[in-house]
Every structure is written in structure tokens, then in C-alpha cells.
Design an enzyme around this catalytic site. Structure first.
Site, short mmCIF file in Angstrom:
data_model
loop_
_atom_site.label_atom_id
_atom_site.label_comp_id
_atom_site.label_asym_id
_atom_site.label_seq_id
_atom_site.Cartn_x
_atom_site.Cartn_y
_atom_site.Cartn_z
N THR A 181 47.56 33.29 36.93
CA THR A 181 47.95 34.70 36.96
C THR A 181 47.96 35.22 38.39
O THR A 181 47.15 34.80 39.23
CB THR A 181 46.97 35.56 36.13
OG1 THR A 181 47.23 36.96 36.38
CG2 THR A 181 45.53 35.28 36.50
N GLU A 210 46.84 37.93 39.24
CA GLU A 210 45.59 38.64 39.47
C GLU A 210 44.62 37.81 40.31
O GLU A 210 43.70 38.35 40.92
CB GLU A 210 44.93 38.99 38.12
CG GLU A 210 45.66 40.05 37.33
CD GLU A 210 45.50 41.45 37.90
OE1 GLU A 210 44.50 41.70 38.60
OE2 GLU A 210 46.38 42.30 37.66
N TYR A 263 38.35 38.39 34.66
CA TYR A 263 39.52 37.64 34.20
C TYR A 263 40.10 36.81 35.33
O TYR A 263 40.34 35.60 35.19
CB TYR A 263 40.56 38.62 33.66
CG TYR A 263 41.94 38.03 33.46
CD1 TYR A 263 42.17 37.06 32.48
CD2 TYR A 263 43.01 38.44 34.25
CE1 TYR A 263 43.44 36.52 32.29
CE2 TYR A 263 44.28 37.91 34.06
CZ TYR A 263 44.48 36.94 33.09
OH TYR A 263 45.74 36.41 32.91
N LYS A 314 40.20 32.63 35.92
CA LYS A 314 41.45 31.92 36.15
C LYS A 314 41.44 31.14 37.46
O LYS A 314 42.03 30.06 37.55
CB LYS A 314 42.62 32.92 36.14
CG LYS A 314 42.99 33.45 34.75
CD LYS A 314 43.62 32.37 33.89
CE LYS A 314 44.19 32.93 32.60
NZ LYS A 314 44.89 31.90 31.79
#
Length: 348
Positions: A131, A133, A154, A158
Site C-alpha cells: 500500500t 500508506e 496498518y 504492511k
């Protein structure tokens, strides 16, 4: 011989589009779904085939990323050529409230999958869903060489998974890659994600079922594309002779304000009349701007997004209007009647 693919998270937005793509390409597709007391397969119901029929090419299996032994048994049983790990707790805000669960599924779950592949000794290729992010507040544009500075549980989970995939690739020779995908949306997007929250609100306001839309940071900037386009990049990543990680995005970015302006403008409304900022929706650590540098994926995979930002938001608004029982023309007529001060309705 027919190729066999396993998709974890097949009931999600990306999983459903990827299943469609692989079935079109003639794959046998196996999907991992979590057991629940109610059905959660709405996004793939149109693909479902009764297992008693002949020539069934979509097969669903109950399982979870928290159960490594079940993953290993499934891999040994179906012997996939390709595995697409799309299963995750993927909501950034939720990850602040459930950091332990997010880390277990999004981080340790990937270790379980890698170990299951290694122990099953089934030669296959793994795609891991990364991601944007993960980049956090690293300055845009972000590419494969940009520093990873996660600013949420999160994103941190990841990043952990990204490093483990790379480690297993180098240590054990697994064909395992991470696609670092920037924001990708569609009418199948979950209703709590900001794009869908906005487009659903447009339909609800036109229908008279909602008066206000409450959002957080309107200045956040994101690189938005269509999930239908992005799953093709996932597939292309596993067709290369040598494994390599790729950033996937459009190279363009828009703010939440622009998203609101376009979505409300689709039906002829001024978004500023209906949108209010609620501090409760601000995250403990914000990510200001994510914009990709997709030059590597453009050059090496010959992939480019087919859907523009405007086309994406239009499609989402139109789909939510349809779900509310309205055509775009009917919605615009209703706006002209209910909000005559909006003036002449123009195409957004």
C-alpha cells in the site's frame, strides 16, 4: 494446462475484480473466505457456480490468515500456480483502534502464508498487496526507492510484510513480489472508505435521506485510480521472468476537497453546502500527500491506467444513484426541483 490461482480476500473489492480477470483468462480460481454466520460474498455472487455443476472454475474455501496450517493444507491440495494475497484489515482509521488484530492479519498473516508455501513445497508465485500508506510522509512523488515511513498500525504491518516477502525471495528463492498500490476505488469499494462515503452521501442527499456529510482532513491528497485497472497490474507482475516489486498508480493526485467538488458537481450540487469537518475523523498521525511515480510499471510492465479520476468518480456516483433507485438524469431533475438556487445543472 489450465493455470490455477488462489486469491485470499476474494470477497473484497480487488478480489472480485481479480477473480473476473483470471476467469476471463481461463484460470481455475480458488478463493479464501472467512466463515461468518451471514453471507459476505455480494461482490462475487455474479461469479458463483454451484460446485455440483460441470466445468466449475470458481471454488471457494473457508479459511483465515490467522491459521497457517489451514493455509498449508489448502496450498498442498489445490497446488496453485499463482497466489494473490489480498486479505487484510485494510482500513487505516480502524487500525488505530485494532492495532493488534491488524498486525496479526496484515503482518504475521503474511509470514504464515510464506511459511505455508515453503513447507508445502508447491512451486508457485506470490503477489503480496502492499500500500502507498507505507510511504507515510516521505515527499511525493513516491517510487520503489522512496523511504518507507509508516504512520499507522496498518501501514507498519504492511511494511513488515513487505520486508518479509523480500527476505523470503532472497533467502529461499521464492517468486514473491509486493505491489505497492496507490489508492484504487470503484463502486465496489467499502462504504466506510472516503471515496465511497462521499459518493453514497451524494445519492442519499439527492434522495432526501441525508442532510450532511461529515469528513475529516479535507486537505489530504491522494493518487486515485480504478481497482479494475490495478488488478491487471497485479497479474502482470506475476508474468515476469524475474520477480520485482512495483509501485502502481496514476502519477496524478487530488485532494478530498476536489473529490467532493467533483462528486457533488456530478448532480449539480455545491459540496460546501453539505460537507462539514468533524475532528473525530482526524487520525492520530496524518499522511498529507501520496502521489506515485509509476514510471517503472509503465516501462517494464507496459501498464497504464485506463480510467481517469473524473471517470472513476462519475462511475461511483452513478452506481450509488442507481442503488438508490435513480438515474443521473432523474437525480439532476430532483436537484433542480429541491435546490433551485443551485442554478443550471452542468456536467461535472
Amino acid at each position: 494446462m489450465e493455470r490455477v490461482a488462489l486469491i485470499t480476500g476474494i470477497t473484497g473489492q480487488d478480489g472480485s475484480y481479480l477473480a473476473e480477470l483470471l476467469l476471463e483468462k481461463g484460470y481455475q480460481v480458488h478463493g479464501l473466505i472467512r466463515r461468518a454466520s451471514s453471507f459476505n460474498t455480494a461482490r462475487i455472487d455474479h461469479l458463483y457456480q454451484d460446485p455440483h455443476e460441470k466445468d466449475v472454475r470458481l471454488h471457494l474455501h473457508h479459511g483465515d490468515m490467522t491459521d497457517g496450517s489451514a493455509l498449508a493444507r489448502l496450498i498442498r491440495s489445490i497446488r496453485p500456480d499463482e497466489i494473490y494475497n489480498l486479505a487484510a484489515q485494510s482500513h487505516v482509521a480502524v487500525s488505530f483502534n485494532q492495532p493488534e488484530y491488524t498486525g496479526d492479519v496484515d503482518g504475521i498473516g503474511v509470514v504464515r502464508l510464506l511459511e505455508a508455501i515453503r513447507e508445502a513445497e508447491v512451486p508457485c508465485r506470490l503477489y503480496q498487496a502492499g500500500t502507498s500508506e507505507m510511504f507515510g510522509n516521505s515527499p511525493p512523488p513516491q517510487n520503489e526507492d522512496t523511504a518507507l515511513q509508516p504512520r499507522s498500525p496498518y501501514a507498519a504491518a504492511k511494511v513488515y510484510a513487505y520486508h518479509l516477502v523480500r527476505n523470503y525471495r532472497e533467502a529461499y528463492g521464492l517468486y514473491a513480489v509486493t505491489g505497492i498500490l496507490f489508492n484504487h476505488e470503484s463502486p465496489r469499494r467499502g462504504e466506510t472508505f472516503v471515496t465511497r462515503k462521499v459518493t453514497r452521501a451524494v445519492a442519499a442527499i439527492v434522495a432526501g435521506e441525508q442532510d450532511r456529510l461529515y469528513l475529516g482532513n479535507l486537505d489530504a491528497v491522494r493518487d486515485w485510480g480504478h481497482a479494475r485497472d490495478y488488478v491487471e497490474a497485479m497479474w502482470l507482475m506475476l508474468q515476469r521472468e524475474e520477480p520485482r516489486d512495483f509501485v502502481v498508480g496514476t502519477g496524478e493526485a487530488h485532494s478530498i476537497r476536489e473529490l467532493c467538488e467533483h462528486a457533488f458537481g456530478r448532480v449539480g450540487l455545491d459540496w460546501q453546502r453539505f460537507v462539514e469537518v468533524d475532528p473525530a475523523y482526524f487520525r492520530p498521525t496524518e499522511v498529507d500527500q501520496l502521489r506515485s511515480d509509476p514510471s517503472r510499471v509503465f516501462a517494464e510492465l507496459d501498464w497504464k491506467p485506463r480510467t481517469t479520476f473524473g471517470e472513476l468518480i462519475d462511475e461511483m456516483v452513478d452506481a450509488d444513484l442507481q442503488e438508490a433507485g435513480m438515474t443521473l438524469a432523474a437525480a439532476r431533475a430532483r436537484v433542480a426541483q429541491r435546490f433551485p438556487e443551485a442554478g443550471q445543472v452542468q456536467d461535472a
